[in-house]
Design a protein around this motif. Structure first.
Motif, short mmCIF file in Angstrom:
data_model
loop_
_atom_site.label_atom_id
_atom_site.label_comp_id
_atom_site.label_asym_id
_atom_site.label_seq_id
_atom_site.Cartn_x
_atom_site.Cartn_y
_atom_site.Cartn_z
N ARG A 45 -1.82 0.79 7.05
CA ARG A 45 -0.22 1.22 6.80
C ARG A 45 0.76 0.99 6.82
N LEU A 46 0.59 0.29 7.97
CA LEU A 46 2.35 -0.78 8.18
C LEU A 46 2.11 -2.10 6.92
N ALA A 47 1.12 -2.83 7.04
CA ALA A 47 0.71 -3.68 5.78
C ALA A 47 1.29 -2.80 4.03
N LEU A 48 1.05 -1.72 4.22
CA LEU A 48 1.46 -1.21 3.32
C LEU A 48 3.40 -0.72 2.88
N LYS A 49 3.85 -0.78 4.60
CA LYS A 49 5.41 -0.60 4.84
C LYS A 49 6.12 -1.64 4.39
N ILE A 50 5.31 -2.98 4.70
CA ILE A 50 5.98 -3.94 4.49
C ILE A 50 6.22 -4.79 3.74
N PHE A 51 5.31 -4.10 2.50
CA PHE A 51 4.70 -4.57 1.40
C PHE A 51 6.26 -4.03 0.53
N ARG A 52 6.10 -2.19 0.32
CA ARG A 52 7.53 -1.46 -0.24
C ARG A 52 8.95 -2.17 0.19
N TYR A 53 9.11 -2.72 1.27
CA TYR A 53 9.87 -2.85 2.21
C TYR A 53 10.66 -4.53 0.82
N GLN A 54 9.27 -5.21 1.32
CA GLN A 54 10.26 -6.49 0.23
C GLN A 54 9.57 -6.44 -1.13
N TYR A 55 9.44 -6.03 -1.71
CA TYR A 55 8.87 -5.21 -2.91
C TYR A 55 10.59 -4.83 -3.10
N THR B 240 3.23 -2.86 -8.54
CA THR B 240 4.05 -1.84 -8.25
C THR B 240 3.47 -1.26 -6.88
N THR B 241 4.36 -0.79 -6.30
CA THR B 241 4.11 0.14 -5.08
C THR B 241 3.47 1.31 -5.69
N ILE B 242 3.53 1.41 -6.34
CA ILE B 242 2.78 2.92 -6.83
C ILE B 242 1.55 2.61 -7.32
N ALA B 243 1.22 1.40 -7.67
CA ALA B 243 -0.54 0.68 -7.90
C ALA B 243 -0.82 0.03 -7.12
N VAL B 244 -0.61 -0.21 -6.12
CA VAL B 244 -0.87 -0.50 -4.74
C VAL B 244 -1.29 0.06 -3.64
N HIS B 245 -2.35 0.78 -3.75
CA HIS B 245 -3.06 1.59 -2.55
C HIS B 245 -2.92 1.26 -1.09
N THR B 246 -3.98 -0.41 -1.36
CA THR B 246 -4.69 -1.04 0.36
C THR B 246 -3.85 -2.14 0.11
N TRP B 247 -3.82 -2.26 1.54
CA TRP B 247 -3.07 -3.60 2.54
C TRP B 247 -4.22 -5.17 1.54
N GLU B 248 -5.55 -4.20 0.87
CA GLU B 248 -6.41 -5.58 0.09
C GLU B 248 -6.01 -5.77 -1.08
N GLU B 249 -4.65 -4.83 -1.73
CA GLU B 249 -3.75 -5.45 -3.56
C GLU B 249 -2.84 -5.52 -3.40
N ILE B 250 -2.41 -6.28 -2.15
CA ILE B 250 -1.07 -7.17 -2.15
C ILE B 250 -1.24 -7.69 -2.42
N PRO B 251 -0.34 -7.83 -3.65
CA PRO B 251 -0.36 -9.46 -4.19
C PRO B 251 -0.23 -10.51 -3.61
N PRO B 252 -0.39 -11.19 -2.96
CA PRO B 252 -0.51 -12.62 -2.58
C PRO B 252 0.04 -13.73 -2.90
N MET B 253 1.63 -14.01 -2.01
CA MET B 253 2.23 -15.28 -2.78
C MET B 253 2.19 -17.02 -2.84
N PRO B 254 1.05 -17.84 -3.45
CA PRO B 254 1.23 -18.57 -3.40
C PRO B 254 2.33 -19.92 -3.06
N VAL B 255 1.24 -20.59 -1.34
CA VAL B 255 2.85 -21.32 -1.21
C VAL B 255 3.50 -22.40 -1.79
N GLN B 256 2.99 -22.83 -3.70
CA GLN B 256 3.79 -23.08 -4.33
C GLN B 256 5.72 -22.11 -4.45
N GLY B 257 5.81 -20.60 -4.22
CA GLY B 257 6.69 -19.76 -4.27
C GLY B 257 7.75 -20.77 -3.22
#
Length: 367
Positions: free
Chosen positions: A28-38, A54-71
């Protein structure tokens, strides 16, 4: 800081201090942080949109797109204005300052909190204070180093009156460190020796050249950070383990390696000292705090690997609230029943999925 940011920091601190290991609470907290960062991290939002996450398409923390370290090298990844950061931690290993990864921290109190508890749990489960000898610079010499901040915090929180740094920001005081360790051995005072792996390599070379070895007091321990590449030469973990025992008398189950990244706000540890404290056989597998979860994905597809297969590490760190909570590393690992084993770096053709993610980052994220 924005009121929203202040409230989010408070919620993450509550999660950390509450000691919760609930998967549901983490999610729950991971998704909240994802929405905030998005909504607040412009370049991360563009990166997510490029993947249709998008925040609409992501429903679990495992679906949160990871930023490559290159970013972290190419983009300014921050939710708060970069000029208002209390600290900007930067990666090392390059002579080009523009190519260094950066992690902006508007407030360091959460970073410090994330460091404090796990250090006690994994490094000092059996005592409150110890003499800490550090073979790396303090943050007095490098405000942009997360490692320097980490080591300085360790001494501040857990070091006793004998604790000190043996590095002036430019060079390591080999003689001073050896002499001080000798005095501690004579007093029967246990010591925690901390430093980057390459610093230990050079210090052990000095001990060998001087034909010196010590039998440190019971309870002494070794703490090294990073990988196993020295500046002068490469060294394998098993060789370093043997050298620690040979020159300091510290056995394997009192040696600990910390895995940390500038791009994260939390650290991951060997479980050697903790397992010994609990009366169990030494566990060398790595584990982190409850607010950091690690997934192992196929480097070619970025899909979860099968049981027993190695893959690229992706970390989800709730304490990394201002940049990107999910980070795609360039490290290979293998999941175990106790955590994961670190295997090295992803190589060239293996990393097709990582490369695609980086391409999306550069083509859609912009600068």
């Amino acid at each position: 800081m924005k009121e929203e940011s202040i409230r989010l920091i408070a919620e993450i601190k509550d999660f950390i201090e509450g000691g919760s290991d609930s998967a549901d609470a983490f999610g729950r907290l991971a998704l909240k942080i994802f929405r905030y960062q998005y909504e607040n991290n412009v370049f991360y939002k563009k990166f997510c949109q490029a993947q249709r996450k998008t925040t609409i398409a992501v429903h679990t923390w495992e679906e949160i797109p990871p930023m490559p370290v290159q970013g972290f090298k190419e983009l300014t990844l921050t939710c708060e204005p970069p000029g208002e950061a209390e600290a900007v931690f930067m990666t090392s290993g390059t002579t080009n300052p523009d190519a260094k990864g950066r992690n902006f921290h508007p407030d360091l109190s959460l970073w410090d909190l994330s460091m404090k508890g796990p250090f006690k749990k994994f490094v000092l489960p059996d005592r409150e204070k110890i003499a800490i000898f550090v073979l790396s610079p303090s943050d007095e010499y490098n405000k942009n180093s997360s490692l320097a901040r980490y080591l300085t915090n360790a001494v501040f929180y857990y070091g006793n009156e004998y604790s000190r740094f043996f590095h002036n920001g430019e060079s390591l005081d080999f003689q001073g460190a050896a002499e001080s360790l000798g005095r501690m051995a004579e007093r029967g005072e246990p010591v925690l020796i901390m430093g980057a792996t390459f610093a230990f390599v050079h210090f052990l070379d000095y001990m060998k050249e001087m034909d010196q070895s010590l039998l440190l007091a019971e309870g002494s321990r070794i703490f090294d950070t990073g990988g196993f590449k020295g500046q002068a030469r490469e060294i394998i973990p098993e060789e370093l383990t043997d050298l620690y025992e040979r020159f300091f008398g510290i056995e394997r189950d009192m040696q600990i390696n910390m895995y940390g990244m500038t791009e994260l706000s939390s650290q991951i540890y060997d479980q050697t000292i903790l397992s010994r404290h609990l009366g169990k056989p030494a566990i060398t597998d790595k584990s982190g705090p409850a607010w950091l979860k690690t997934r192992i994905l196929h480097p070619g597809t970025l899909e979860p690997v099968k049981e027993g297969e190695a893959g690229v590490l992706v970390h989800y760190d709730l304490a990394n609230w201002n940049s990107c909570m999910a980070v795609l590393t360039e490290d290979l690992g293998l999941k175990t029943g106790y955590g994961f084993k670190l295997l090295g770096r992803v190589k060239g053709s293996e990393a097709r999925g990582c490369s695609i993610a980086s391409d999306q980052l550069l083509s859609k994220g912009g600068r």
